[in-house]
Design a protein around this motif. Structure first.
Motif, PDB file in Angstrom:
ATOM      1  N   PRO A   1       0.836  -1.126   0.005  1.00 26.02           N
ATOM      2  CA  PRO A   1       0.008  -0.036   0.028  1.00 26.02           C
ATOM      3  C   PRO A   1       0.859   1.452  -0.076  1.00 26.02           C
ATOM      4  CG  PRO A   1      -0.953  -1.491   1.400  1.00 26.02           C
ATOM      5  CD  PRO A   1       0.299  -2.117   0.981  1.00 26.02           C
ATOM      6  N   ARG A   2       2.032   1.211   0.421  1.00 25.03           N
ATOM      7  CA  ARG A   2       2.825   2.653   0.392  1.00 25.03           C
ATOM      8  C   ARG A   2       3.733   2.793  -0.705  1.00 25.03           C
ATOM      9  NH1 ARG A   2       4.288   5.304   5.321  1.00 25.03           N
ATOM     10  NH2 ARG A   2       3.299   4.275   7.275  1.00 25.03           N
ATOM     11  N   LEU A   3       3.638   1.556  -1.523  1.00 27.21           N
ATOM     12  CA  LEU A   3       4.370   1.448  -2.790  1.00 27.21           C
ATOM     13  C   LEU A   3       3.524   1.958  -4.114  1.00 27.21           C
ATOM     14  CD1 LEU A   3       6.821  -1.220  -1.755  1.00 27.21           C
ATOM     15  CD2 LEU A   3       7.546   1.272  -2.080  1.00 27.21           C
ATOM     16  N   ASP A   4       4.052   2.950  -4.898  1.00 23.57           N
ATOM     17  CA  ASP A   4       3.392   2.993  -6.301  1.00 23.57           C
ATOM     18  C   ASP A   4       4.175   3.114  -7.369  1.00 23.57           C
ATOM     19  OD1 ASP A   4       1.130   3.858  -7.877  1.00 23.57           O
ATOM     20  OD2 ASP A   4       1.933   5.733  -7.756  1.00 23.57           O
ATOM     21  N   TRP A   5       3.971   2.333  -8.363  1.00 16.80           N
ATOM     22  CA  TRP A   5       4.977   2.418  -9.595  1.00 16.80           C
ATOM     23  C   TRP A   5       4.146   2.991 -10.581  1.00 16.80           C
ATOM     24  CZ3 TRP A   5       9.274   1.486 -11.786  1.00 16.80           C
ATOM     25  CH2 TRP A   5       9.371   1.062 -13.026  1.00 16.80           C
ATOM     26  N   ASP A   6       4.895   4.032 -11.130  1.00 23.56           N
ATOM     27  CA  ASP A   6       4.391   4.712 -12.086  1.00 23.56           C
ATOM     28  C   ASP A   6       4.745   4.411 -13.532  1.00 23.56           C
ATOM     29  OD1 ASP A   6       6.674   6.198 -12.374  1.00 23.56           O
ATOM     30  OD2 ASP A   6       6.124   7.988 -11.530  1.00 23.56           O
ATOM     31  N   GLY A   7       5.393   3.703 -13.784  1.00 24.75           N
ATOM     32  CA  GLY A   7       6.109   3.062 -14.971  1.00 24.75           C
ATOM     33  C   GLY A   7       7.380   3.529 -15.176  1.00 24.75           C
ATOM     34  N   GLY A   8       8.054   4.628 -14.505  1.00 28.78           N
ATOM     35  CA  GLY A   8       9.484   4.888 -14.489  1.00 28.78           C
ATOM     36  C   GLY A   8      10.273   4.992 -13.192  1.00 28.78           C
ATOM     37  N   ALA A   9       9.165   5.122 -12.037  1.00 28.99           N
ATOM     38  CA  ALA A   9       9.848   5.139 -10.816  1.00 28.99           C
ATOM     39  C   ALA A   9       9.174   4.503  -9.563  1.00 28.99           C
ATOM     40  CB  ALA A   9      10.046   6.558 -10.017  1.00 28.99           C
TER      41      ALA A   9
END
Length: 330
Positions: A177-185
């Motif tokens: 839940p604390r981690l989010d992948w935006d495609g580049g970071a």
């Protein structure tokens, strides 16, 4: 918000591993935390007095600055290191590095003699630390180690299947839940801000049962870059075992006992553990495990002195279990 920037090649260097030292340090942090939800009261009652007696390890996890010396958690170069393999790396820490990291953990505070020893006699201080870690692991972690390893194995299997089905970018999707992948970071939701790249270093992702709701990072250390997070299902880590009931279709295909063995291996187990759980003779359990292995449904891997069996990707698909989402209650 902390951002870990990924160059195109960084995804190919991404690795997963389960680290005994990560579990040791995360469990110590859980004990030092004021939150009663991180670990069950029964485990805390057993482990807390032990940690209080560890005069060198206890003041380092964490130090009064909140920093834990990075040499205690080397990024593992293999997927399933043993405690002894990691302790050899800890013991071989260059003395100047150990002293500098311990000094950072206690910067601005008066250190006890056991901590001061790192600047005076680093070899002796490291030797004591290794002995205390081994003692702590044996009493506090080892009884729960099969569960912790099984939790991590389930995460490694799921991530491998995701990568095979959707490509390497899926390895970073819905990690925590604390981690989010935006495609580049990879973005970490925390109070402090920061941004860094991997600079050609592999990032090791460490599913760690004792991490709870937290995510820990090592962003710039000689031993590598690593990120610890709680794998899916960690909220069920301390649940009592449930009876093994294989699906009817699976039992019809493999036979009820062999199907029960395959279902049981949602948690990697040794031959003895399978025999005890299903009330089989060891020879019978071994026969079923060998048959399932020859069919490509399970694989055996060394975990210290034991050979533990776990389901392969094909075995996972055959069982067809629903994957529970990450328990966000902890």
């Amino acid at each position: 918000m902390i951002r870990i920037e990924f160059a195109p090649a960084d995804l190919l260097r991404l690795r997963f591993a389960h680290s005994p030292m990560a579990e040791v340090v995360a469990s110590c942090l859980a004990l030092r935390s004021r939150s009663a939800r991180l670990v069950p009261a029964s485990w805390r009652a057993r482990a807390e007095p032990l940690l209080r007696d560890l005069t060198t390890l206890r003041p380092l996890v964490p130090g009064p600055t909140g920093y834990v010396p990075d040499f205690l958690t080397p990024a593992p170069p293999i997927t399933r290191p043993t405690l002894e393999q990691e302790l050899r790396v800890v013991a071989a820490t260059p003395f100047d590095r150990a002293a500098a990291e311990v000094e950072r953990a206690w910067a601005g505070h008066r250190a006890p003699p056991e901590v001061e020893r790192f600047s005076i006699d680093p070899a002796g201080a490291l030797a004591v630390t290794v002995r205390e870690i081994r003692r702590y692991f044996s009493a506090a972690i080892a009884p729960s180690w099969p569960r912790l390893r099984a939790l991590a194995e389930g995460e490694l299997t799921r991530r491998g299947l995701l990568a095979a089905e959707r490509g390497p970018r899926a390895l970073l999707t819905d990690l925590h839940p604390r981690l989010d992948w935006d495609g580049g970071a990879l973005r970490l939701a925390y109070d402090k801000d920061g941004e860094f790249g991997l600079d050609g270093h592999p990032l090791t992702l460490l599913p760690t049962g004792f991490t709870g709701p937290h995510v820990y990072t090592m962003t710039d250390t000689p031993s590598g870059r690593a990120l610890w997070y709680a794998p899916g299902g960690h909220g069920r880590l301390w649940d009592p075992p449930v009876p093994v009931e294989p699906p009817e279709a699976l039992a019809a295909l493999l036979g009820p006992t062999r199907a029960a063995v395959l279902v049981l291996l949602a948690r990697p187990s040794s031959t003895g553990e399978v025999a005890a759980a299903l009330r089989l003779a060891p020879a019978t359990a071994s026969h079923h495990l060998t048959t399932l292995r020859d069919a490509g449904l399970v694989t055996g891997e060394r975990d210290g002195r034991r050979l533990r069996y776990r389901r392969t990707g094909l075995g996972e698909q055959l069982v067809g279990e629903d994957r529970a989402p990450l328990d966000r209650s902890m």
